[in-house]
Each structure stands twice: as C-alpha cells, then as structure tokens.
Design an enzyme around this catalytic site. Structure first.
Site, short mmCIF file in Angstrom:
data_model
loop_
_atom_site.label_atom_id
_atom_site.label_comp_id
_atom_site.label_asym_id
_atom_site.label_seq_id
_atom_site.Cartn_x
_atom_site.Cartn_y
_atom_site.Cartn_z
N ARG A 173 0.82 -1.22 0.00
CA ARG A 173 0.00 0.00 0.00
C ARG A 173 0.84 1.25 0.00
NH1 ARG A 173 -4.03 -1.47 4.85
NH2 ARG A 173 -2.07 -2.41 5.55
N ARG A 230 -2.61 -16.61 0.34
CA ARG A 230 -3.99 -17.06 0.38
C ARG A 230 -4.49 -17.19 -1.06
NH1 ARG A 230 -2.86 -18.19 4.88
NH2 ARG A 230 -3.85 -17.47 6.82
N GLU A 259 -9.76 -25.66 0.39
CA GLU A 259 -8.88 -26.70 0.92
C GLU A 259 -9.66 -27.69 1.79
OE1 GLU A 259 -5.72 -24.65 2.92
OE2 GLU A 259 -4.99 -23.71 1.08
N HIS A 277 -0.57 -26.64 1.37
CA HIS A 277 -0.57 -25.60 2.39
C HIS A 277 0.39 -25.93 3.54
CE1 HIS A 277 -3.21 -22.14 4.13
NE2 HIS A 277 -1.94 -22.00 4.46
#
Length: 315
Positions: A173, A230, A259, A277
């Site tokens: 950002r 993610r 998942e 993961h």
C-alpha cells in the site's frame, strides 16, 4: 488461577505442552464438530482462543463465550476472525506475524526452483526409467516481484537477492523506506515489470482477486506465479485459463480456494507445482509460533501490552 484456552488449530500439537507447562488449561477442538461441541460445553470457561486465519472465529462464537478476553491467531493472516465483533467486546486479537517467515520463505524458493527447473516432472520421468534432459530456465538473475513486503515477503526478497542475484520489486500500500527494492504502485504495474510474481500478502476482502486476468496477462507468456499466501488473492479461474492457453508459463501454489480440495484442472496441468498448504510448517516454525502465542498470553494476563496486536483499522 489458571486460564482456559480453546485450541482450534491442528498444526502445532507437538509444542502445545509449552502452554500447559506455563499453567494454561487447553481444550483441543481441531475439527468443526469438536469445535462446536467444545463451545457448547465450555463456553463459560474459555478465556482465550487459539486459531488461524482460515479457521477464524465468528461473531456468534465470540458472543457465546462471555469470559473470552484474547484471540491468538497463528500465522500472519486473520481474515476469518471477526475483528469488529472482537473490538465491540474489547477483546484483544494477536497474530503470529514473523514467527514462520523463515519456513515460508524457504518453501517459496523451493517452489520457485521446482517450477522453473521442472524438478517434479524430471524426478517422475527419471523414476520411470526415462532420460528426458529438458532444458529449463535459470533462476539466477531473474526479475522477482513480491506482492506484499511484510515479514514473509522481506524474507523471500533477501533470499532471492542474496542467493540468486535477483532484482527485487514489490507492491504494497505504501513504499517501505528501509529497503532498496523497487516499489510499484499497483499489482498490474508490478506484474508488467517482472519475470516471477510471488504472492505474500494477507487474505481477506481487501486483497480479494488482486491478481486477476489483467495482472496475469501483464505477467505474460514467459512469466511465473508463486502463491504461498492465500488463494483468494488470485482469481483461480483466470489463472487456470492462462495456464491452459499458455499465456502464463507456470504456477506454483501452496494454497487453494476450497482446501483440501484442489481443482482437477490445476492437477491436470504440466506447468504447475502443487503443495498442500505446508509452506509455514516446520518443527522450528511450530515451536516459534507457540512461543509467540505464549508470550502474548503472558503479557496480556499480566496487564502488559501484547507483542503482535491486530487492530480493526489494519484491515
């Protein structure tokens, strides 16, 4: 008086005795059924909850536990924790920022190397008795873009720059003032400038599909995507389409939308590397994660500031 912690996570069991040795009573509830049963039976006893981003904690669950004072999230992400409900009750939320950064960064570089050097297919064909000496791209000297330069992103950047002489760019950002890497003002501009795009930003509504079809097109037919953050950050349908038509060279993924289900389309592709993961999981990471939880709990119940607070305005 000992405090009671509801443990919803299932990946740090070997190190949970650290909490018990410190005097905490643990209620382990790693499955959905055990979770609902534990809250129904022990709601009035629970002082703290240990969860992780995808498991979260809902507003109704928070409301059901009148003694709840602190929610500790392992890992950096906390996307499924209802921060507004926690804030309304004055409940402190902490995360595990940085605790597993080394493990995630190591796994990221492993995925990147496996993808570009085509390691999985080379291994499989050699085991079949074949001798396919496919020429694969070098990793050294490539232009690496990192979406999100927090603890994990920075650990990836350092490994890539120092170990593989890669030029590092990033998007966040706001630009960081403590690094010499090149900042871009959008994921699109970052993707257009790099050979490899690594996703290392938190999940949640604020980052939903930051990497869409347009960003993937900017990355291009010789570009690669690595996601250890993610799945929600990437538009999976657009990713599959780009991989199928060859407008993206390849993708390495450690995270998926639903998942443990992995789309058959991703599994069928020869230009993907897929892991379940596990980027943030190692004995060292688990130990450090639980140690950070313990330090946050000890500080909180001693009336001291917690080490890694999460605030509503950080969303």
């Amino acid at each position: 008086m000992s405090k009671t912690v509801l443990v919803l996570v299932e990946t740090v069991d070997d190190y949970l005795p650290l909490l018990e040795e410190a005097g905490y009573r643990l209620i382990r509830a790693p499955s959905p059924q055990m979770r609902s049963d534990a809250i129904a039976r022990h709601a009035h006893e629970i002082d703290a909850v240990l969860t992780r981003g995808p498991l979260g904690l809902t507003s109704s669950e928070i409301d059901a536990m009148p003694k709840l004072q602190i929610i500790c999230v392992i890992g950096a992400g906390y996307e499924q924790v209802d921060l507004a409900a926690a804030a309304a009750r004055g409940i402190t939320v902490t995360n595990g920022a940085g605790a597993n950064a080394a493990a995630v960064a190591d796994h990221t570089l492993a995925l990147l190397l496996a993808l570009l050097r085509d390691i999985p297919r080379g291994d499989a064909s050699t085991r079949r008795g074949e001798w396919n000496r496919v020429i694969s791209p070098s990793v050294s000297g490539k232009r690496l873009g990192i979406l999100g330069l927090g603890a994990v992103g920075l650990a990836i950047a350092k490994r890539a720059a120092l170990g593989f002489d890669m030029h590092i760019s990033y998007h966040s950002r706001t630009p960081r003032t403590d690094v010499a890497f090149t900042w871009y003002d959008s994921p699109l501009h970052l993707a257009d400038a790099v050979d490899i795009l690594v996703i290392a930003t938190p999940g949640g509504a604020g980052t939903q599909h930051l990497v869409d079809a347009e960003v993937l097109a900017a990355l291009g037919a010789e570009g690669y995507l690595v996601n250890i953050a993610r799945a929600s950050v990437v538009d999976t349908e657009a990713l599959v389409a780009a991989l199928q038509r060859g407008s993206l060279a390849g993708a390495a993924l450690d995270v998926f939308d639903d998942e443990p289900a992995v789309p058959d389309a991703l599994k069928a592709l020869g230009n993907t590397v897929l892991t379940p993961h596990v980027a943030g999981q190692s004995p060292e990471a688990a130990r450090d994660t639980v140690s950070l939880v313990l330090r946050n709990l000890q500080a909180f119940f001693a009336g001291e500031p917690v080490l890694t607070p999460v605030r509503l305005h950080t969303l």
